[in-house]
Design a protein around this motif. Structure first.
Motif, PDB file in Angstrom:
ATOM      1  N   GLN A   1       0.826  -1.203   0.000  1.00 23.34           N
ATOM      2  CA  GLN A   1       0.000   0.000   0.000  1.00 23.34           C
ATOM      3  C   GLN A   1       0.863   1.256   0.000  1.00 23.34           C
ATOM      4  O   GLN A   1       0.568   2.231  -0.712  1.00 23.34           O
ATOM      5  CB  GLN A   1      -0.930   0.008   1.215  1.00 23.34           C
ATOM      6  CG  GLN A   1      -1.897   1.183   1.266  1.00 23.34           C
ATOM      7  CD  GLN A   1      -2.843   1.223   0.076  1.00 23.34           C
ATOM      8  OE1 GLN A   1      -3.203   0.176  -0.467  1.00 23.34           O
ATOM      9  NE2 GLN A   1      -3.234   2.418  -0.338  1.00 23.34           N
TER      10      GLN A   1
ATOM     11  N   GLU B   1       0.834   4.135  -2.890  1.00 20.63           N
ATOM     12  CA  GLU B   1       0.593   5.542  -2.564  1.00 20.63           C
ATOM     13  C   GLU B   1       1.758   6.413  -3.029  1.00 20.63           C
ATOM     14  O   GLU B   1       1.549   7.516  -3.552  1.00 20.63           O
ATOM     15  CB  GLU B   1       0.364   5.696  -1.060  1.00 20.63           C
ATOM     16  CG  GLU B   1      -0.965   5.094  -0.599  1.00 20.63           C
ATOM     17  CD  GLU B   1      -1.131   5.133   0.911  1.00 20.63           C
ATOM     18  OE1 GLU B   1      -0.175   5.579   1.600  1.00 20.63           O
ATOM     19  OE2 GLU B   1      -2.199   4.711   1.404  1.00 20.63           O
TER      20      GLU B   1
ATOM     21  N   GLU C   1      -4.633   5.500 -11.035  1.00 22.98           N
ATOM     22  CA  GLU C   1      -4.401   4.771  -9.785  1.00 22.98           C
ATOM     23  C   GLU C   1      -5.049   3.386  -9.776  1.00 22.98           C
ATOM     24  O   GLU C   1      -4.685   2.535  -8.960  1.00 22.98           O
ATOM     25  CB  GLU C   1      -4.910   5.600  -8.592  1.00 22.98           C
ATOM     26  CG  GLU C   1      -6.410   5.545  -8.324  1.00 22.98           C
ATOM     27  CD  GLU C   1      -7.262   6.342  -9.316  1.00 22.98           C
ATOM     28  OE1 GLU C   1      -8.496   6.348  -9.151  1.00 22.98           O
ATOM     29  OE2 GLU C   1      -6.694   6.963 -10.243  1.00 22.98           O
TER      30      GLU C   1
ATOM     31  N   SER D   1       1.489   6.777  -6.803  1.00 22.24           N
ATOM     32  CA  SER D   1       0.427   7.707  -7.197  1.00 22.24           C
ATOM     33  C   SER D   1       0.837   9.152  -6.953  1.00 22.24           C
ATOM     34  O   SER D   1       0.492  10.042  -7.738  1.00 22.24           O
ATOM     35  CB  SER D   1      -0.862   7.389  -6.426  1.00 22.24           C
ATOM     36  OG  SER D   1      -1.345   6.107  -6.766  1.00 22.24           O
ATOM     37  N   ARG D   2       1.572   9.390  -5.867  1.00 25.71           N
ATOM     38  CA  ARG D   2       2.032  10.754  -5.592  1.00 25.71           C
ATOM     39  C   ARG D   2       3.079  11.207  -6.603  1.00 25.71           C
ATOM     40  O   ARG D   2       3.241  12.405  -6.853  1.00 25.71           O
ATOM     41  CB  ARG D   2       2.603  10.845  -4.171  1.00 25.71           C
ATOM     42  CG  ARG D   2       1.555  10.881  -3.069  1.00 25.71           C
ATOM     43  CD  ARG D   2       2.175  11.236  -1.730  1.00 25.71           C
ATOM     44  NE  ARG D   2       2.960  10.145  -1.190  1.00 25.71           N
ATOM     45  CZ  ARG D   2       2.505   9.248  -0.322  1.00 25.71           C
ATOM     46  NH1 ARG D   2       1.244   9.306   0.096  1.00 25.71           N
ATOM     47  NH2 ARG D   2       3.287   8.290   0.141  1.00 25.71           N
TER      48      ARG D   2
END
Length: 287
Positions: A108, A112, A137, A115-116
């Motif tokens: 996870q 994340e 995403e 995606s950032r």
């Protein structure tokens, strides 16, 4: 690739199918006493603008003292996802190093951070053929045996900034009435299953009929050299062509390697052009 409307924070929703290619940059990791850093050969962008630096930093946790060396083979602003795949490789490598040192990174946290870093980075964490939706995403891997077709990549002239390509598409669509249709999603799913079947069964005719990229018309109008590159590949025997991402690279597909090899030889030394011969990379290939 289909681009839907603009959503949160001005981002565009997409519905796309992506595949890995055999062409890649080379990423190496080595211990250093200088803290975490990234060096790129050639030095195309400042370190802190390099996605291979930004992705590990987006983990938002202490990083090991490691130098990442990036040997670039994929051109910038080509629509090939070179920077995004470098970012994904950097994340994987740093995660492996941290796990070996007893500081594991959760899946996870990886997602994340990806995606950032950029919209295409989550997809590059997933090997093989995949469907990408939302703002990039949502990534769904597809079970598929990729065919042994050859692919010639050609980029001539200036690159295309992704933001510029989206602006061109938005401007073009603002000139016509809203043509959205609730059945679009169903049609997309049908097209994706058709493309998966075409690839899995080596059905080149079906594959060619399903190729589509919403960016093609607007990008080729704004950048005529991209349209000329596509026509050049067709003139060199490409049986199908496709704009890569938002450009500027064009892919030519060949059922037989001999035709693709002859095309690359004909393109060798062409002024202002970059070309490469590659193929689909199956899931599990070295990254």
């Amino acid at each position: 690739m289909r681009v839907d409307g603009v959503g949160d924070a001005g981002l565009h929703r997409i519905h796309s199918m992506m595949a890995d290619l055999g062409l890649s940059d080379e990423i190496r990791f080595e211990d250093t006493s200088d803290g975490f850093c990234v060096e790129c050969d050639p030095p195309l962008v400042p370190e802190r603008e390099n996605l291979a630096w930004r992705a590990p930093m987006s983990l938002q946790s202490p990083l090991p003292q490691v130098r990442i060396n990036v040997l670039k083979r994929i051109p910038l602003e080509a629509g090939l996802g070179g920077g995004s795949s470098d970012a994904a490789a950097a994340l994987r490598g740093i995660a492996m190093i941290m796990e070996a040192r007893g500081e594991p990174v959760t899946p996870q946290a990886m997602l994340e951070a990806a995606s950032r870093t950029g919209a295409d980075v989550p997809a590059c964490l997933c090997e093989g053929l995949k469907v990408v939706e939302g703002y990039g995403e949502r990534v769904r891997p597809l079970d598929c045996r990729l065919p042994p077709w050859s692919i010639v990549l050609l980029r001539c002239g200036a690159g295309v900034l992704t933001a510029r390509a989206y602006a061109l598409l938005d401007d073009d669509r603002s000139r016509v009435a809203d043509s959205s249709n609730p059945a679009d999603v169903a049609r997309d799913d049908e097209a994706i299953e058709g493309m998966r079947h075409a690839l899995d069964s080596c059905d080149f005719s079906q594959f060619r009929s399903l190729l589509h990229n919403d960016f093609t018309d607007v990008v080729e109008r704004a950048y005529p050299h991209i349209a000329r590159a596509r026509r050049r590949l067709e003139g060199l025997g490409a049986q199908a062509t496709l704009l890569c991402g938002s450009g500027s690279c064009v892919a030519g597909f060949y059922e037989r390697t001999a035709g693709a090899s002859a095309a690359v030889q004909a393109l060798a030394g062409a002024s202002g052009c970059w070309s490469a011969l590659t193929a689909f990379a199956p899931a599990g290939a070295a990254v």
